[in-house]
Design a protein around this motif. Structure first.
Motif, mmCIF file in Angstrom:
data_model
loop_
_atom_site.group_PDB
_atom_site.id
_atom_site.type_symbol
_atom_site.label_atom_id
_atom_site.label_comp_id
_atom_site.label_asym_id
_atom_site.label_seq_id
_atom_site.Cartn_x
_atom_site.Cartn_y
_atom_site.Cartn_z
ATOM 1 N N ASP A 3 11.779 -3.092 -6.486
ATOM 2 C CA ASP A 3 11.872 -3.043 -7.947
ATOM 3 C C ASP A 3 10.854 -2.059 -8.522
ATOM 4 N N ARG A 4 9.663 -2.007 -7.935
ATOM 5 C CA ARG A 4 8.640 -1.061 -8.408
ATOM 6 C C ARG A 4 9.094 0.377 -8.174
ATOM 7 N N ILE A 5 9.742 0.616 -7.056
ATOM 8 C CA ILE A 5 10.259 1.951 -6.770
ATOM 9 C C ILE A 5 11.391 2.303 -7.735
ATOM 10 N N ASP A 6 12.311 1.359 -7.935
ATOM 11 C CA ASP A 6 13.438 1.614 -8.832
ATOM 12 C C ASP A 6 12.968 1.907 -10.253
ATOM 13 N N ALA A 7 11.837 1.310 -10.647
ATOM 14 C CA ALA A 7 11.317 1.516 -12.001
ATOM 15 C C ALA A 7 10.904 2.962 -12.250
ATOM 16 N N MET A 39 0.803 -1.217 0.000
ATOM 17 C CA MET A 39 0.000 0.000 0.000
ATOM 18 C C MET A 39 0.843 1.277 0.000
ATOM 19 N N PRO A 40 1.866 1.406 0.869
ATOM 20 C CA PRO A 40 2.688 2.612 0.800
ATOM 21 C C PRO A 40 3.364 2.799 -0.553
ATOM 22 N N VAL A 41 3.842 1.704 -1.142
ATOM 23 C CA VAL A 41 4.502 1.818 -2.446
ATOM 24 C C VAL A 41 3.508 2.242 -3.517
ATOM 25 N N GLN A 42 2.308 1.666 -3.499
ATOM 26 C CA GLN A 42 1.305 2.049 -4.493
ATOM 27 C C GLN A 42 0.918 3.520 -4.351
ATOM 28 N N GLU A 43 0.754 3.981 -3.106
ATOM 29 C CA GLU A 43 0.428 5.393 -2.897
ATOM 30 C C GLU A 43 1.564 6.288 -3.379
ATOM 31 N N THR A 44 2.794 5.835 -3.195
ATOM 32 C CA THR A 44 3.947 6.601 -3.675
ATOM 33 C C THR A 44 3.930 6.700 -5.190
ATOM 34 N N ARG A 73 8.802 -12.589 3.232
ATOM 35 C CA ARG A 73 8.745 -11.131 3.412
ATOM 36 C C ARG A 73 9.855 -10.438 2.632
ATOM 37 N N VAL A 74 11.056 -10.986 2.666
ATOM 38 C CA VAL A 74 12.172 -10.394 1.919
ATOM 39 C C VAL A 74 11.858 -10.380 0.433
ATOM 40 N N GLY A 75 11.257 -11.448 -0.062
ATOM 41 C CA GLY A 75 10.898 -11.493 -1.473
ATOM 42 C C GLY A 75 9.900 -10.409 -1.844
ATOM 43 N N LEU A 76 8.892 -10.205 -0.995
ATOM 44 C CA LEU A 76 7.896 -9.158 -1.256
ATOM 45 C C LEU A 76 8.544 -7.772 -1.184
ATOM 46 N N GLU A 77 9.450 -7.578 -0.230
ATOM 47 C CA GLU A 77 10.136 -6.290 -0.121
ATOM 48 C C GLU A 77 10.966 -6.022 -1.377
ATOM 49 N N ARG A 78 11.617 -7.042 -1.904
ATOM 50 C CA ARG A 78 12.424 -6.854 -3.112
ATOM 51 C C ARG A 78 11.542 -6.537 -4.324
ATOM 52 N N GLU A 79 10.378 -7.151 -4.383
ATOM 53 C CA GLU A 79 9.453 -6.827 -5.478
ATOM 54 C C GLU A 79 9.024 -5.363 -5.399
ATOM 55 N N ASN A 80 8.718 -4.909 -4.178
ATOM 56 C CA ASN A 80 8.313 -3.512 -4.021
ATOM 57 C C ASN A 80 9.464 -2.557 -4.301
#
Length: 316
Positions: free
Chosen positions: A283-287, A195-200, A274-281
């Motif tokens: 990647d979304r930020i880096d994009a 949710m925080p990443v999507q809002e960002t 959890r680490v896997g989900l954090e890395r996916e998020n």
């Protein structure tokens, strides 16, 4: 060139802490920084362990090398009184309006005016000069959360139905010009959660559509995994070697039992997911292609010493 730093983020991401650490990071080698709060929560006073902030700039901290951090809690009603006195010379009359509740009434029926008043004070503090020099080397704003940041900063649209011409409109135009200039950057705070990443991501799109400039994405509360990638891959599949877990428990001086080994394996599995989900998020930020700043998790809470540590991470 940036001198105005606006910090926003989804509620719970630590944007007030990040704004404070950013102000301390900027307050080095004799620089004067103003840290502004606009939501009326007195979060800065709690963070720095000082009395509630009045509508007066007050020094609350020292930065490295002799720098100083001043703080201001901007109140819309007080800002309106200041505005009425400045443009219409209604000093006593303005205070009379306050006593009968007229100011609160006006800012309630015209919320766009409230934002103009709040951002107007930031505008004035950023441009203010004393003896020909800027009063502050930089201004950091603990701004509203991402869900409200675009309308808060888009003061032109907010006052469109209030004033087509006149001082209010002129001030809104001037504020918008500053917010869109090279001296202003918007920083967004997030956690590595959905949710925080999507809002960002949404906020970046909305802000850039308004021709506002993004400074950095601040990833807060970053946790470093004690497991390497090979161990994480095994943990996700539930295939961590039992013998290695047993040896590790023995090395820690713990009494070994099957239940303890199974519990540790389950926790490793949950941790790896959890680490896997954090890395996916991440990647979304880096994009987004923006500058990213990471601030590590502070498990013992936040005090001024920790704020200085976070400020050092900003400078690093």
């Amino acid at each position: 060139m940036a001198r105005l730093h606006v910090v926003t983020g989804k509620g719970g991401t630590g944007k007030t802490t990040v704004a404070a650490a950013m102000a301390l990071a900027l307050a080095e080698q004799g620089k004067r920084i103003l840290l502004v709060e606009v939501e009326g929560r007195q979060g800065l006073a709690q963070l720095f362990d000082v009395p509630p902030l009045p509508y007066v700039e007050r020094r609350i901290a020292h930065g490295p090398g002799g720098g100083e951090v001043f703080a201001l809690a901007v109140d819309a009603e007080a800002a309106l009184l200041e505005y009425l006195d400045m443009y219409y010379h209604l000093g006593r009359a303005g205070k009379a309006l306050e006593k009968v509740g007229a100011i609160d009434f006006v800012t309630t029926i015209a919320p766009g005016l409230r934002d103009v008043l709040l951002t107007g004070k930031v505008y004035e503090a950023t441009r203010r000069k004393v003896n020909g020099k800027l009063a502050y080397d930089a201004v950091v704003v603990d701004a509203p959360p991402t869900g409200r940041i675009a309308p808060f900063l888009n003061v032109n649209t907010e006052v469109a139905g209030l004033a087509k011409v006149g001082p209010i409109r002129n001030q809104a135009d001037a504020i918008m010009g500053m917010l869109r200039s090279d001296i202003t950057r918007i920083h967004l705070v997030t956690l590595l959660e959905e949710m925080p990443v999507q809002e960002t991501l949404d906020a970046v799109g909305h802000l850039e559509a308004l021709d506002l400039r993004i400074g950095s994405i601040v990833v807060n509360l970053v946790r470093n995994s004690p497991l390497d990638d090979d161990a994480l891959a095994l943990a996700v599949k539930g295939k961590l070697p039992t013998a290695e877990l047993t040896r590790g428990l023995k090395a820690a001086g713990l009494t070994i039992g099957d239940d303890l080994v199974e519990t540790l394996a389950r926790e490793a599995h949950d941790h790896a997911i959890r680490v896997g989900l954090e890395r996916e998020n991440r990647d979304r930020i880096d994009a987004l292609g923006k500058q990213v700043t990471e601030l590590t998790l502070q498990p013992d809470g936040i005090d001024q010493g920790v704020l200085l540590d976070l400020a050092e991470e900003f400078r690093g």
